[in-house]
Design a protein around this motif. Sequence first.
Motif, mmCIF file in Angstrom:
data_model
loop_
_atom_site.group_PDB
_atom_site.id
_atom_site.type_symbol
_atom_site.label_atom_id
_atom_site.label_comp_id
_atom_site.label_asym_id
_atom_site.label_seq_id
_atom_site.Cartn_x
_atom_site.Cartn_y
_atom_site.Cartn_z
ATOM 1 N N THR A 1 4.495 54.942 82.866
ATOM 2 C CA THR A 1 3.089 54.523 82.943
ATOM 3 C C THR A 1 2.565 54.619 84.372
ATOM 4 O O THR A 1 1.351 54.692 84.581
ATOM 5 C CB THR A 1 2.963 53.074 82.417
ATOM 6 N N PHE A 2 3.442 54.643 85.386
ATOM 7 C CA PHE A 2 2.998 54.678 86.780
ATOM 8 C C PHE A 2 2.117 55.884 87.050
ATOM 9 O O PHE A 2 1.208 55.831 87.884
ATOM 10 C CB PHE A 2 4.219 54.711 87.713
ATOM 11 N N ALA A 3 2.400 57.023 86.367
ATOM 12 C CA ALA A 3 1.660 58.249 86.661
ATOM 13 C C ALA A 3 0.180 58.126 86.312
ATOM 14 O O ALA A 3 -0.666 58.810 86.894
ATOM 15 C CB ALA A 3 2.274 59.422 85.901
ATOM 16 N N GLY A 4 -0.192 57.306 85.355
ATOM 17 C CA GLY A 4 -1.585 57.193 84.943
ATOM 18 C C GLY A 4 -2.319 56.019 85.542
ATOM 19 O O GLY A 4 -3.445 55.721 85.098
ATOM 20 N N ALA B 1 -3.745 50.118 92.944
ATOM 21 C CA ALA B 1 -4.358 48.792 92.844
ATOM 22 C C ALA B 1 -4.164 48.174 91.466
ATOM 23 O O ALA B 1 -4.233 46.944 91.310
ATOM 24 C CB ALA B 1 -5.855 48.878 93.167
ATOM 25 N N GLU B 2 -3.949 49.016 90.415
ATOM 26 C CA GLU B 2 -3.777 48.497 89.066
ATOM 27 C C GLU B 2 -2.348 48.020 88.819
ATOM 28 O O GLU B 2 -2.077 47.414 87.785
ATOM 29 C CB GLU B 2 -4.147 49.579 88.039
ATOM 30 N N LEU B 3 -1.419 48.308 89.711
ATOM 31 C CA LEU B 3 -0.031 47.890 89.543
ATOM 32 C C LEU B 3 0.152 46.485 90.082
ATOM 33 O O LEU B 3 -0.535 46.064 91.029
ATOM 34 C CB LEU B 3 0.905 48.838 90.296
ATOM 35 N N PRO B 4 1.072 45.735 89.515
ATOM 36 C CA PRO B 4 1.408 44.437 90.094
ATOM 37 C C PRO B 4 1.891 44.616 91.532
ATOM 38 O O PRO B 4 2.474 45.651 91.892
ATOM 39 C CB PRO B 4 2.503 43.906 89.176
ATOM 40 N N TYR C 1 6.991 51.057 94.667
ATOM 41 C CA TYR C 1 7.686 52.115 93.931
ATOM 42 C C TYR C 1 6.729 53.162 93.398
ATOM 43 O O TYR C 1 7.148 54.064 92.664
ATOM 44 C CB TYR C 1 8.461 51.519 92.753
ATOM 45 N N ALA C 2 5.438 53.085 93.747
ATOM 46 C CA ALA C 2 4.452 53.991 93.158
ATOM 47 C C ALA C 2 4.697 55.433 93.599
ATOM 48 O O ALA C 2 4.458 56.368 92.825
ATOM 49 C CB ALA C 2 3.036 53.543 93.553
ATOM 50 N N ARG C 3 5.173 55.634 94.827
ATOM 51 C CA ARG C 3 5.371 56.995 95.341
ATOM 52 C C ARG C 3 6.786 57.519 95.071
ATOM 53 O O ARG C 3 7.107 58.636 95.470
ATOM 54 C CB ARG C 3 5.097 57.035 96.841
ATOM 55 N N PHE C 4 7.613 56.755 94.418
ATOM 56 C CA PHE C 4 8.969 57.211 94.095
ATOM 57 C C PHE C 4 8.909 58.217 92.950
ATOM 58 O O PHE C 4 7.971 58.224 92.149
ATOM 59 C CB PHE C 4 9.865 56.045 93.680
ATOM 60 N N ALA D 1 1.674 49.156 76.947
ATOM 61 C CA ALA D 1 1.477 49.257 75.494
ATOM 62 C C ALA D 1 0.419 50.296 75.167
ATOM 63 O O ALA D 1 0.557 51.070 74.198
ATOM 64 C CB ALA D 1 1.087 47.890 74.942
ATOM 65 N N ALA D 2 -0.657 50.363 75.968
ATOM 66 C CA ALA D 2 -1.685 51.375 75.721
ATOM 67 C C ALA D 2 -1.122 52.771 75.880
ATOM 68 O O ALA D 2 -1.424 53.681 75.092
ATOM 69 C CB ALA D 2 -2.856 51.150 76.680
ATOM 70 N N ARG D 3 -0.281 52.964 76.924
ATOM 71 C CA ARG D 3 0.351 54.283 77.110
ATOM 72 C C ARG D 3 1.264 54.614 75.941
ATOM 73 O O ARG D 3 1.321 55.749 75.455
ATOM 74 C CB ARG D 3 1.141 54.278 78.423
#
Length: 458
Positions: A45-48, A52-55, A61-64, A92-94
């Motif tokens: 889900t990180f790719a979409g 700012a939307e991540l906890p 870890y967003a750039r990993f 869940a949406a993803r």
Amino acid sequence: MALPPDGSEAAAGPTGEGRAAAEEEPEGPLPERVRHRVVVLAGETFAGLRVAELPAPLRQYARFTPSRRIKYGASAIATALETDAGFRHRVAARLRTDQPELAQALTEGTVPPAADPVEVAAAAYVLRPPGWVKLLAVAGEETQRAEAEHADEERTRELERLREEVHRLRTAVREDTDRHRSELEAARRESDAVHRKLRSALSDVRRGEAALRKVRAELDEVRADASAEKAAADAEARRLRARLAESETALETGRRAAREGRSVEDVRLRLLLDTVLEAAQGLRRELALPPADFRPAQTVEAVEPGALTPHDVAQRALADDDPALLDQLLALPQAHLVVDGYNVTKTGYPTMPLDKQRMRLLGGLAMLAAQSSAEVTCVFDGAELDVPVLLAPPRGVRVLFSKSGQTADELIRRLVRAEPPGRPVVVVSADREVADGVARAGARPVASVMLLRRLARA
């Protein structure tokens, strides 16, 4: 259960069904395979999502890459899914987008019969439909049962493999035992043969010792006889020496008497010879005769035997590489031999190092200089040297190296031009250009092979 466009829960709060689902809690921790699958779904889900939307704990870890994100951030992702409902709803949406059929079936309370229990449990944990805890428990039981069956199969295969390994080892042990028995039997036969040979050798040694004792006894007898004969010979030698001394005394007495008698005749003969010589000198002065060392035949012009020039030597019927031709050239008066060093060594022994080539050639030239009494100069190309050479020239040989920027060929031509006209100069080189240049300057060029053959003959 639908989500607002921003992916968070409705402003009015969860519905009754959602509250019931939220109030349910699993009895224990998630099975490891289910937990891993839940982390993978969340990591995809990180790719979409924007950062700012991540906890906050997951933003690092967003750039990993996906694999590194799951490896290093698994615990943080699992904690965020458990505590952050907004992040779980985004996952869940993803999931509803990627697997709509499975999500719809779980929302309706049914489970596809062919679905993977791990996949169903992970989806139920993320979607949390009514009864998701029960689905998670059922999936956990099926996962444990599948793992148990897989473990049983692994144990069965391992048991079969061990049985085959035991059978193979037993077979190998039997083969090794048979082979060792055969080798032991062969060793016993060989040992028996060695023992027989040893007994035979001991017998030969005993016979040899007996023969040696016999020879020693005979040698002692011979030594005793030789000692007796030597004593007799010494006595005879002393007697002969006494007689020889007597004979020498008598001979010396006779010689002395003969010398005294002959000395008177020698004086008379010398007096007569002096008289004759004085008379001959007086007659020569009176007659005014020329010196006796002058002869009329010396006034006739001709070539005397042995008075050769380099041109005469070149006309003799000898091959160009005959070492005798080089001997004739070096026999000329005041001959000067100039050698192109590396040209000769690389013709005769090219595989040796340069220092070994120089030492071998200079040793041969020293012998040639001693035999011919000619002046010998050996020229080496200084451009082929990495460092200056510390060399003690052999006796009778002048050693020269060309300067920087100058070749050995140029140095040889300068040496030839420095010699006075008419002096025999012989240049040894296989280089055609060098040979033609020194020939124009009056020197006699010879091939390197001729010198090598001459040195080999020496």
